[in-house]
Design a protein around this motif. Structure first.
Motif, PDB file in Angstrom:
ATOM      1  N   THR A  35       0.852  -1.181   0.000  1.00 29.91           N
ATOM      2  CA  THR A  35       0.000   0.000   0.000  1.00 29.91           C
ATOM      3  C   THR A  35       0.892   1.236   0.000  1.00 29.91           C
ATOM      4  OG1 THR A  35      -1.683  -1.202   1.257  1.00 29.91           O
ATOM      5  CG2 THR A  35      -1.835   1.196   1.248  1.00 29.91           C
ATOM      6  N   PHE A  36       0.547   2.202  -0.839  1.00 30.84           N
ATOM      7  CA  PHE A  36       1.302   3.439  -0.930  1.00 30.84           C
ATOM      8  C   PHE A  36       0.373   4.606  -0.622  1.00 30.84           C
ATOM      9  CE2 PHE A  36       3.379   0.414  -3.681  1.00 30.84           C
ATOM     10  CZ  PHE A  36       4.721   0.628  -3.441  1.00 30.84           C
ATOM     11  N   ALA A  37       0.875   5.571   0.113  1.00 30.39           N
ATOM     12  CA  ALA A  37       0.112   6.787   0.389  1.00 30.39           C
ATOM     13  C   ALA A  37       0.163   7.695  -0.838  1.00 30.39           C
ATOM     14  CB  ALA A  37       0.698   7.519   1.598  1.00 30.39           C
ATOM     15  N   ALA A  38      -0.815   8.568  -0.954  1.00 38.16           N
ATOM     16  CA  ALA A  38      -0.844   9.523  -2.072  1.00 38.16           C
ATOM     17  C   ALA A  38       0.469  10.293  -2.114  1.00 38.16           C
ATOM     18  CB  ALA A  38      -2.013  10.479  -1.903  1.00 38.16           C
ATOM     19  N   GLY A  39       1.076  10.372  -3.291  1.00 38.30           N
ATOM     20  CA  GLY A  39       2.326  11.104  -3.464  1.00 38.30           C
ATOM     21  C   GLY A  39       3.579  10.284  -3.235  1.00 38.30           C
ATOM     22  N   ASP A  40       3.466   9.102  -2.638  1.00 44.21           N
ATOM     23  CA  ASP A  40       4.639   8.252  -2.421  1.00 44.21           C
ATOM     24  C   ASP A  40       5.099   7.652  -3.741  1.00 44.21           C
ATOM     25  OD1 ASP A  40       4.588   8.696   0.278  1.00 44.21           O
ATOM     26  OD2 ASP A  40       3.923   6.686   0.831  1.00 44.21           O
ATOM     27  N   PRO A  41       6.410   7.632  -3.997  1.00 43.21           N
ATOM     28  CA  PRO A  41       6.891   7.020  -5.237  1.00 43.21           C
ATOM     29  C   PRO A  41       6.778   5.497  -5.171  1.00 43.21           C
ATOM     30  CG  PRO A  41       8.740   7.768  -3.909  1.00 43.21           C
ATOM     31  CD  PRO A  41       7.491   8.226  -3.221  1.00 43.21           C
ATOM     32  N   VAL A  42       6.316   4.908  -6.252  1.00 44.99           N
ATOM     33  CA  VAL A  42       6.250   3.455  -6.378  1.00 44.99           C
ATOM     34  C   VAL A  42       7.537   2.964  -7.039  1.00 44.99           C
ATOM     35  CG1 VAL A  42       4.996   1.562  -7.492  1.00 44.99           C
ATOM     36  CG2 VAL A  42       3.739   3.498  -6.533  1.00 44.99           C
ATOM     37  N   TYR A  43       8.028   3.754  -7.965  1.00 46.86           N
ATOM     38  CA  TYR A  43       9.240   3.437  -8.718  1.00 46.86           C
ATOM     39  C   TYR A  43       9.920   4.750  -9.065  1.00 46.86           C
ATOM     40  CZ  TYR A  43      12.112   2.194 -12.754  1.00 46.86           C
ATOM     41  OH  TYR A  43      13.153   2.044 -13.629  1.00 46.86           O
ATOM     42  N   THR A  44      11.244   4.755  -9.050  1.00 45.40           N
ATOM     43  CA  THR A  44      12.001   5.947  -9.425  1.00 45.40           C
ATOM     44  C   THR A  44      12.760   5.651 -10.705  1.00 45.40           C
ATOM     45  OG1 THR A  44      12.232   6.585  -7.107  1.00 45.40           O
ATOM     46  CG2 THR A  44      13.761   7.584  -8.656  1.00 45.40           C
ATOM     47  N   GLU A  45      12.640   6.539 -11.673  1.00 42.52           N
ATOM     48  CA  GLU A  45      13.297   6.368 -12.955  1.00 42.52           C
ATOM     49  C   GLU A  45      14.774   6.052 -12.758  1.00 42.52           C
ATOM     50  OE1 GLU A  45      13.716   8.774 -17.186  1.00 42.52           O
ATOM     51  OE2 GLU A  45      12.773   9.744 -15.481  1.00 42.52           O
ATOM     52  N   GLY A  46      15.256   5.035 -13.467  1.00 43.44           N
ATOM     53  CA  GLY A  46      16.655   4.647 -13.382  1.00 43.44           C
ATOM     54  C   GLY A  46      16.897   3.449 -12.484  1.00 43.44           C
ATOM     55  N   VAL A  59      -5.032   5.259  -8.346  1.00 43.00           N
ATOM     56  CA  VAL A  59      -4.465   5.744  -9.600  1.00 43.00           C
ATOM     57  C   VAL A  59      -2.969   5.950  -9.412  1.00 43.00           C
ATOM     58  CG1 VAL A  59      -4.479   7.668 -11.245  1.00 43.00           C
ATOM     59  CG2 VAL A  59      -6.609   6.928 -10.187  1.00 43.00           C
ATOM     60  N   VAL A  60      -2.211   5.635 -10.450  1.00 46.77           N
ATOM     61  CA  VAL A  60      -0.769   5.871 -10.439  1.00 46.77           C
ATOM     62  C   VAL A  60      -0.447   6.841 -11.565  1.00 46.77           C
ATOM     63  CG1 VAL A  60       1.508   4.838 -10.776  1.00 46.77           C
ATOM     64  CG2 VAL A  60      -0.242   3.599  -9.491  1.00 46.77           C
ATOM     65  N   GLU A  61       0.321   7.858 -11.263  1.00 43.52           N
ATOM     66  CA  GLU A  61       0.751   8.825 -12.266  1.00 43.52           C
ATOM     67  C   GLU A  61       2.201   8.527 -12.626  1.00 43.52           C
ATOM     68  OE1 GLU A  61       0.562  13.614 -12.829  1.00 43.52           O
ATOM     69  OE2 GLU A  61       1.114  12.882 -10.854  1.00 43.52           O
ATOM     70  N   LEU A  62       2.469   8.381 -13.922  1.00 41.25           N
ATOM     71  CA  LEU A  62       3.826   8.115 -14.390  1.00 41.25           C
ATOM     72  C   LEU A  62       4.424   9.388 -14.951  1.00 41.25           C
ATOM     73  CD1 LEU A  62       3.144   4.791 -16.305  1.00 41.25           C
ATOM     74  CD2 LEU A  62       3.996   5.059 -13.982  1.00 41.25           C
ATOM     75  N   MET A  63       5.658   9.684 -14.552  1.00 45.30           N
ATOM     76  CA  MET A  63       6.342  10.866 -15.049  1.00 45.30           C
ATOM     77  C   MET A  63       7.758  10.460 -15.439  1.00 45.30           C
ATOM     78  SD  MET A  63       5.051  13.785 -12.376  1.00 45.30           S
ATOM     79  CE  MET A  63       5.658  12.972 -10.914  1.00 45.30           C
ATOM     80  N   ALA A  64       8.288  11.099 -16.480  1.00 42.64           N
ATOM     81  CA  ALA A  64       9.657  10.839 -16.913  1.00 42.64           C
ATOM     82  C   ALA A  64      10.389  12.165 -17.056  1.00 42.64           C
ATOM     83  CB  ALA A  64       9.662  10.092 -18.242  1.00 42.64           C
TER      84      ALA A  64
END
Length: 72
Positions: A35-46, A59-64
């Motif tokens: 479980t992740f709280a809102a705003g917590d990163p699930v994965y970090t690029e790299g 919902v998960v937001e993906l950003m690059a």
């Protein structure tokens, strides 16, 4: 906690609908619910991709990162 002890199962995930019930149970047996709280990163690029995430709720937001290019 393994998914098999949770109310949700992979039976409810469209991506896995072509698998047999036995195959879904095998995946659930070694899966862990996180479980992740809102705003917590699930994965970090790299980071090395060592896991697969199935979003059961929310919902998960993906950003690059995009590097700016100097005008030539």
């Amino acid at each position: 906690m393994p998914l098999k002890t949770e109310i949700c199962s992979l039976d409810d995930v469209r991506m896995f609908e072509s698998l047999t019930g036995e195959d879904r149970r095998a995946i659930e047996a070694f899966s862990t619910r996180r479980t992740f709280a809102a705003g917590d990163p699930v994965y970090t690029e790299g980071e090395a991709g060592e896991s697969m995430f199935v979003v059961l709720e929310g919902v998960v937001e993906l950003m690059a990162k995009v590097e700016e290019q100097a005008d030539q």
